[in-house]
Design a protein around this motif. Structure first.
Motif, PDB file in Angstrom:
ATOM      1  N   GLN A 281      39.403  36.744   7.371  1.00 52.20           N
ATOM      2  CA  GLN A 281      38.435  36.539   7.874  1.00 52.20           C
ATOM      3  C   GLN A 281      36.642  36.506   8.431  1.00 52.20           C
ATOM      4  OE1 GLN A 281      40.559  34.319  11.182  1.00 52.20           O
ATOM      5  NE2 GLN A 281      42.115  33.617  10.266  1.00 52.20           N
ATOM      6  N   ARG A 282      36.691  37.582   9.010  1.00 50.59           N
ATOM      7  CA  ARG A 282      35.102  37.776   8.562  1.00 50.59           C
ATOM      8  C   ARG A 282      34.748  38.694   7.155  1.00 50.59           C
ATOM      9  NH1 ARG A 282      36.659  42.041  12.525  1.00 50.59           N
ATOM     10  NH2 ARG A 282      37.067  43.357  11.075  1.00 50.59           N
ATOM     11  N   ALA A 283      35.207  39.098   6.676  1.00 51.79           N
ATOM     12  CA  ALA A 283      34.015  39.252   5.490  1.00 51.79           C
ATOM     13  C   ALA A 283      33.679  37.581   4.643  1.00 51.79           C
ATOM     14  CB  ALA A 283      35.252  40.242   4.405  1.00 51.79           C
ATOM     15  N   GLU A 284      34.570  36.590   5.005  1.00 52.09           N
ATOM     16  CA  GLU A 284      34.800  35.290   4.595  1.00 52.09           C
ATOM     17  C   GLU A 284      33.767  34.302   5.101  1.00 52.09           C
ATOM     18  OE1 GLU A 284      38.590  33.022   4.383  1.00 52.09           O
ATOM     19  OE2 GLU A 284      38.930  34.466   2.450  1.00 52.09           O
ATOM     20  N   SER A 285      33.928  35.040   6.606  1.00 56.68           N
ATOM     21  CA  SER A 285      32.823  34.137   7.515  1.00 56.68           C
ATOM     22  C   SER A 285      31.288  34.603   7.311  1.00 56.68           C
ATOM     23  CB  SER A 285      32.495  34.332   8.353  1.00 56.68           C
ATOM     24  OG  SER A 285      33.092  35.433   9.009  1.00 56.68           O
ATOM     25  N   GLU A 286      31.045  35.838   7.087  1.00 56.27           N
ATOM     26  CA  GLU A 286      29.636  36.703   6.124  1.00 56.27           C
ATOM     27  C   GLU A 286      29.480  37.168   4.751  1.00 56.27           C
ATOM     28  OE1 GLU A 286      30.868  40.896   6.701  1.00 56.27           O
ATOM     29  OE2 GLU A 286      30.427  40.864   9.312  1.00 56.27           O
ATOM     30  N   ARG A 287      29.997  36.354   4.289  1.00 52.30           N
ATOM     31  CA  ARG A 287      29.790  35.691   2.791  1.00 52.30           C
ATOM     32  C   ARG A 287      29.933  34.299   2.141  1.00 52.30           C
ATOM     33  NH1 ARG A 287      33.890  38.312  -0.038  1.00 52.30           N
ATOM     34  NH2 ARG A 287      35.772  36.852   0.413  1.00 52.30           N
ATOM     35  N   ALA A 288      29.486  33.640   3.670  1.00 50.68           N
ATOM     36  CA  ALA A 288      29.912  32.352   3.495  1.00 50.68           C
ATOM     37  C   ALA A 288      28.190  31.569   4.308  1.00 50.68           C
ATOM     38  CB  ALA A 288      30.351  31.258   4.476  1.00 50.68           C
ATOM     39  N   GLY A 289      27.793  33.300   4.895  1.00 54.06           N
ATOM     40  CA  GLY A 289      26.575  33.087   5.770  1.00 54.06           C
ATOM     41  C   GLY A 289      25.458  33.680   4.815  1.00 54.06           C
ATOM     42  N   GLN A 290      26.211  34.565   3.770  1.00 56.99           N
ATOM     43  CA  GLN A 290      25.199  34.807   2.763  1.00 56.99           C
ATOM     44  C   GLN A 290      24.498  33.754   1.813  1.00 56.99           C
ATOM     45  OE1 GLN A 290      26.695  38.138   1.758  1.00 56.99           O
ATOM     46  NE2 GLN A 290      25.886  39.156   3.104  1.00 56.99           N
ATOM     47  N   ASP A 291      26.135  33.005   1.737  1.00 60.36           N
ATOM     48  CA  ASP A 291      25.417  31.986   0.639  1.00 60.36           C
ATOM     49  C   ASP A 291      24.159  30.540   1.330  1.00 60.36           C
ATOM     50  OD1 ASP A 291      27.107  32.927  -0.458  1.00 60.36           O
ATOM     51  OD2 ASP A 291      28.402  31.243  -0.806  1.00 60.36           O
ATOM     52  N   ARG A 292      23.717  30.224   2.540  1.00 57.39           N
ATOM     53  CA  ARG A 292      23.106  29.716   3.434  1.00 57.39           C
ATOM     54  C   ARG A 292      21.467  30.497   3.049  1.00 57.39           C
ATOM     55  NH1 ARG A 292      25.418  25.119   3.935  1.00 57.39           N
ATOM     56  NH2 ARG A 292      27.652  25.128   4.320  1.00 57.39           N
ATOM     57  N   GLY A 293      20.836  29.485   3.380  1.00 57.41           N
ATOM     58  CA  GLY A 293      19.663  30.365   3.565  1.00 57.41           C
ATOM     59  C   GLY A 293      19.420  30.169   5.318  1.00 57.41           C
ATOM     60  N   PRO A 294      18.067  30.898   5.997  1.00 57.67           N
ATOM     61  CA  PRO A 294      18.091  30.689   7.176  1.00 57.67           C
ATOM     62  C   PRO A 294      17.812  28.917   7.910  1.00 57.67           C
ATOM     63  CG  PRO A 294      16.323  31.764   5.740  1.00 57.67           C
ATOM     64  CD  PRO A 294      17.321  30.999   4.847  1.00 57.67           C
ATOM     65  N   ASP A 295      17.065  28.069   6.773  1.00 62.15           N
ATOM     66  CA  ASP A 295      18.004  26.774   7.525  1.00 62.15           C
ATOM     67  C   ASP A 295      19.090  25.949   7.493  1.00 62.15           C
ATOM     68  OD1 ASP A 295      17.290  26.771   4.776  1.00 62.15           O
ATOM     69  OD2 ASP A 295      16.339  24.772   4.336  1.00 62.15           O
ATOM     70  N   GLY A 296      20.441  26.747   7.013  1.00 60.38           N
ATOM     71  CA  GLY A 296      20.928  26.296   6.918  1.00 60.38           C
ATOM     72  C   GLY A 296      21.513  25.525   5.282  1.00 60.38           C
ATOM     73  N   THR A 297      20.634  25.916   4.580  1.00 57.73           N
ATOM     74  CA  THR A 297      20.704  24.551   3.643  1.00 57.73           C
ATOM     75  C   THR A 297      21.421  25.552   2.033  1.00 57.73           C
ATOM     76  OG1 THR A 297      18.791  25.023   2.324  1.00 57.73           O
ATOM     77  CG2 THR A 297      19.669  22.975   3.963  1.00 57.73           C
ATOM     78  N   THR A 298      22.253  25.407   1.032  1.00 55.43           N
ATOM     79  CA  THR A 298      22.562  26.517   0.303  1.00 55.43           C
ATOM     80  C   THR A 298      21.976  26.630  -0.525  1.00 55.43           C
ATOM     81  OG1 THR A 298      23.944  24.888  -0.871  1.00 55.43           O
ATOM     82  CG2 THR A 298      25.414  25.494   0.809  1.00 55.43           C
ATOM     83  N   ALA A 299      21.337  27.751  -1.309  1.00 56.50           N
ATOM     84  CA  ALA A 299      20.981  28.219  -2.323  1.00 56.50           C
ATOM     85  C   ALA A 299      21.570  27.165  -3.543  1.00 56.50           C
ATOM     86  CB  ALA A 299      20.949  29.422  -2.314  1.00 56.50           C
ATOM     87  N   ALA A 300      20.155  26.751  -4.291  1.00 61.14           N
ATOM     88  CA  ALA A 300      20.644  26.113  -6.260  1.00 61.14           C
ATOM     89  C   ALA A 300      20.736  27.182  -6.829  1.00 61.14           C
ATOM     90  CB  ALA A 300      20.085  25.183  -6.302  1.00 61.14           C
TER      91      ALA A 300
END
Length: 96
Positions: free
Chosen positions: A77-96
């Motif tokens: 679960q920790r690895a999945e949440s870190e991976r999900a956090g890396q997919d988002r930018g600093p402003d919380g939007t997903t990178a395209a």
């Protein structure tokens, strides 16, 4: 002679409720120990005392297994949440 080759790909491993499965097995081993405990004398007289200790060892190893799978689940679960956090930018939007 030809080398053996598998006919199909290996299936993906099943991921189920591992904690529940290990907990159920641990409880079962401990219940079996408690059920056999009143017959200690009979087991001792017949040289089958190892049955009792096998159930207790199964319960003890189950506790170790329970500790292990709970840590494994937390790490996944920790690895999945870190991976999900890396997919988002600093402003919380997903990178395209």
């Amino acid at each position: 002679m030809t080398k053996w080759r598998p006919r199909h790909e290996a299936p993906e491993p099943l991921e189920g409720n591992v904690v529940g499965t290990v907990l159920g097995g641990t409880v079962l081993w401990f219940v079996l120990f408690l059920v056999q405990l009143p017959f200690y004398g009979w087991f001792d007289a017949h040289g089958s005392l190892w049955w009792l200790w096998t159930c207790l060892a199964g319960a003890g190893l189950g506790l170790i297994g329970l500790w292990y799978v709970r840590r494994r689940e937390a790490a996944i679960q920790r690895a999945e949440s870190e991976r999900a956090g890396q997919d988002r930018g600093p402003d919380g939007t997903t990178a395209a």
